[in-house]
Design a protein around this motif. Structure first.
Motif, PDB file in Angstrom:
ATOM      1  N   ASP A  30      19.321 -16.652  54.610  1.00  0.00           N
ATOM      2  CA  ASP A  30      19.424 -17.871  53.796  1.00  0.00           C
ATOM      3  C   ASP A  30      20.580 -17.747  52.811  1.00  0.00           C
ATOM      4  N   TRP A  31      21.186 -18.877  52.475  1.00  0.00           N
ATOM      5  CA  TRP A  31      22.196 -18.892  51.418  1.00  0.00           C
ATOM      6  C   TRP A  31      21.518 -18.990  50.056  1.00  0.00           C
ATOM      7  N   GLU A  32      20.306 -19.476  50.021  1.00  0.00           N
ATOM      8  CA  GLU A  32      19.556 -19.621  48.770  1.00  0.00           C
ATOM      9  C   GLU A  32      18.106 -19.288  49.050  1.00  0.00           C
ATOM     10  N   ILE A  33      17.454 -18.645  48.106  1.00  0.00           N
ATOM     11  CA  ILE A  33      16.013 -18.422  48.213  1.00  0.00           C
ATOM     12  C   ILE A  33      15.360 -18.902  46.919  1.00  0.00           C
ATOM     13  N   VAL A  34      14.139 -19.341  47.018  1.00  0.00           N
ATOM     14  CA  VAL A  34      13.366 -19.752  45.853  1.00  0.00           C
ATOM     15  C   VAL A  34      12.310 -18.684  45.624  1.00  0.00           C
ATOM     16  N   VAL A  35      12.312 -18.119  44.441  1.00  0.00           N
ATOM     17  CA  VAL A  35      11.353 -17.082  44.080  1.00  0.00           C
ATOM     18  C   VAL A  35      10.544 -17.621  42.903  1.00  0.00           C
ATOM     19  N   PRO A  36       9.298 -18.016  43.130  1.00  0.00           N
ATOM     20  CA  PRO A  36       8.514 -18.663  42.079  1.00  0.00           C
ATOM     21  C   PRO A  36       7.876 -17.668  41.104  1.00  0.00           C
ATOM     22  N   THR A  37       8.625 -16.670  40.720  1.00  0.00           N
ATOM     23  CA  THR A  37       8.146 -15.670  39.774  1.00  0.00           C
ATOM     24  C   THR A  37       9.365 -14.955  39.195  1.00  0.00           C
ATOM     25  N   ASN A  38       9.163 -13.996  38.312  1.00  0.00           N
ATOM     26  CA  ASN A  38      10.288 -13.225  37.794  1.00  0.00           C
ATOM     27  C   ASN A  38      10.910 -12.415  38.920  1.00  0.00           C
ATOM     28  N   PHE A  39      12.224 -12.257  38.862  1.00  0.00           N
ATOM     29  CA  PHE A  39      12.953 -11.595  39.937  1.00  0.00           C
ATOM     30  C   PHE A  39      14.124 -10.853  39.317  1.00  0.00           C
ATOM     31  N   LYS A  40      14.261  -9.590  39.628  1.00  0.00           N
ATOM     32  CA  LYS A  40      15.382  -8.812  39.129  1.00  0.00           C
ATOM     33  C   LYS A  40      16.574  -9.050  40.056  1.00  0.00           C
ATOM     34  N   CYS A  41      17.656  -9.546  39.486  1.00  0.00           N
ATOM     35  CA  CYS A  41      18.831  -9.871  40.302  1.00  0.00           C
ATOM     36  C   CYS A  41      19.445  -8.620  40.895  1.00  0.00           C
ATOM     37  N   LEU A  42      19.966  -8.772  42.085  1.00  0.00           N
ATOM     38  CA  LEU A  42      20.627  -7.672  42.784  1.00  0.00           C
ATOM     39  C   LEU A  42      22.070  -7.561  42.327  1.00  0.00           C
ATOM     40  N   LEU A  43      22.672  -6.412  42.609  1.00  0.00           N
ATOM     41  CA  LEU A  43      24.104  -6.278  42.391  1.00  0.00           C
ATOM     42  C   LEU A  43      24.832  -7.111  43.435  1.00  0.00           C
ATOM     43  N   GLU A  44      26.007  -7.601  43.076  1.00  0.00           N
ATOM     44  CA  GLU A  44      26.822  -8.348  44.025  1.00  0.00           C
ATOM     45  C   GLU A  44      27.119  -7.501  45.253  1.00  0.00           C
ATOM     46  N   TYR A  45      27.158  -8.153  46.388  1.00  0.00           N
ATOM     47  CA  TYR A  45      27.505  -7.554  47.682  1.00  0.00           C
ATOM     48  C   TYR A  45      26.457  -6.581  48.208  1.00  0.00           C
ATOM     49  N   VAL A  46      25.251  -6.558  47.621  1.00  0.00           N
ATOM     50  CA  VAL A  46      24.163  -5.734  48.130  1.00  0.00           C
ATOM     51  C   VAL A  46      23.242  -6.641  48.946  1.00  0.00           C
ATOM     52  N   TYR A  47      23.006  -6.278  50.200  1.00  0.00           N
ATOM     53  CA  TYR A  47      22.124  -7.065  51.043  1.00  0.00           C
ATOM     54  C   TYR A  47      20.700  -7.003  50.499  1.00  0.00           C
ATOM     55  N   ILE A  48      20.049  -8.142  50.437  1.00  0.00           N
ATOM     56  CA  ILE A  48      18.710  -8.229  49.866  1.00  0.00           C
ATOM     57  C   ILE A  48      17.714  -7.381  50.658  1.00  0.00           C
ATOM     58  N   GLN A  49      17.886  -7.271  51.973  1.00  0.00           N
ATOM     59  CA  GLN A  49      16.932  -6.499  52.762  1.00  0.00           C
ATOM     60  C   GLN A  49      17.050  -4.992  52.544  1.00  0.00           C
TER      61      GLN A  49
END
Length: 113
Positions: free
Chosen positions: A92-111
């Motif tokens: 996805d280009w965007e995800i909705v997280v309906p809770t607190n979420f710690k942002c990732l570093l740029e260029y790090v794959y979410i998986q």
């Protein structure tokens, strides 16, 4: 948001944004606000000519979207296939997280984060 691992000029101070919504109808059901039914999207680039619309995967773009960008670079969107906002790696280009979420570093794959 500070999403780069170094102290580069790309890091920014975070901002808190608050808003309220008023409704004309006094009785709206909780189902009206189901997170899976909301059309949440982001406009990047501000008011510049380079602004971009980013939606949740599968969401039909609004009239603000530049359809000429679909299918370019790593985007696998297709207007004719009614497939929107999905990368060639099926992300996805965007995800909705309906809770607190710690942002990732740029260029790090979410998986892998």
């Amino acid at each position: 948001m500070n999403t780069f691992s170094d102290n580069s000029n790309n890091n920014r101070n975070t901002k808190t944004i608050s808003f309220s919504i008023g409704f004309d109808e006094p009785a709206l059901s909780a189902e009206t606000f189901n997170i899976n039914k909301l059309n949440v999207f982001i406009i990047t680039g501000g008011n510049s000519i380079n602004c971009r619309e980013i939606d949740i995967v599968g969401s039909q773009p609004t009239q603000l979207a530049d359809a000429s960008l679909f299918g370019g670079n790593d985007d696998d969107s297709s207007i004719f296939g009614k497939k929107y906002y999905l990368s060639k790696e099926n992300l996805d280009w965007e995800i909705v997280v309906p809770t607190n979420f710690k942002c990732l570093l740029e260029y790090v794959y979410i998986q892998t984060a």
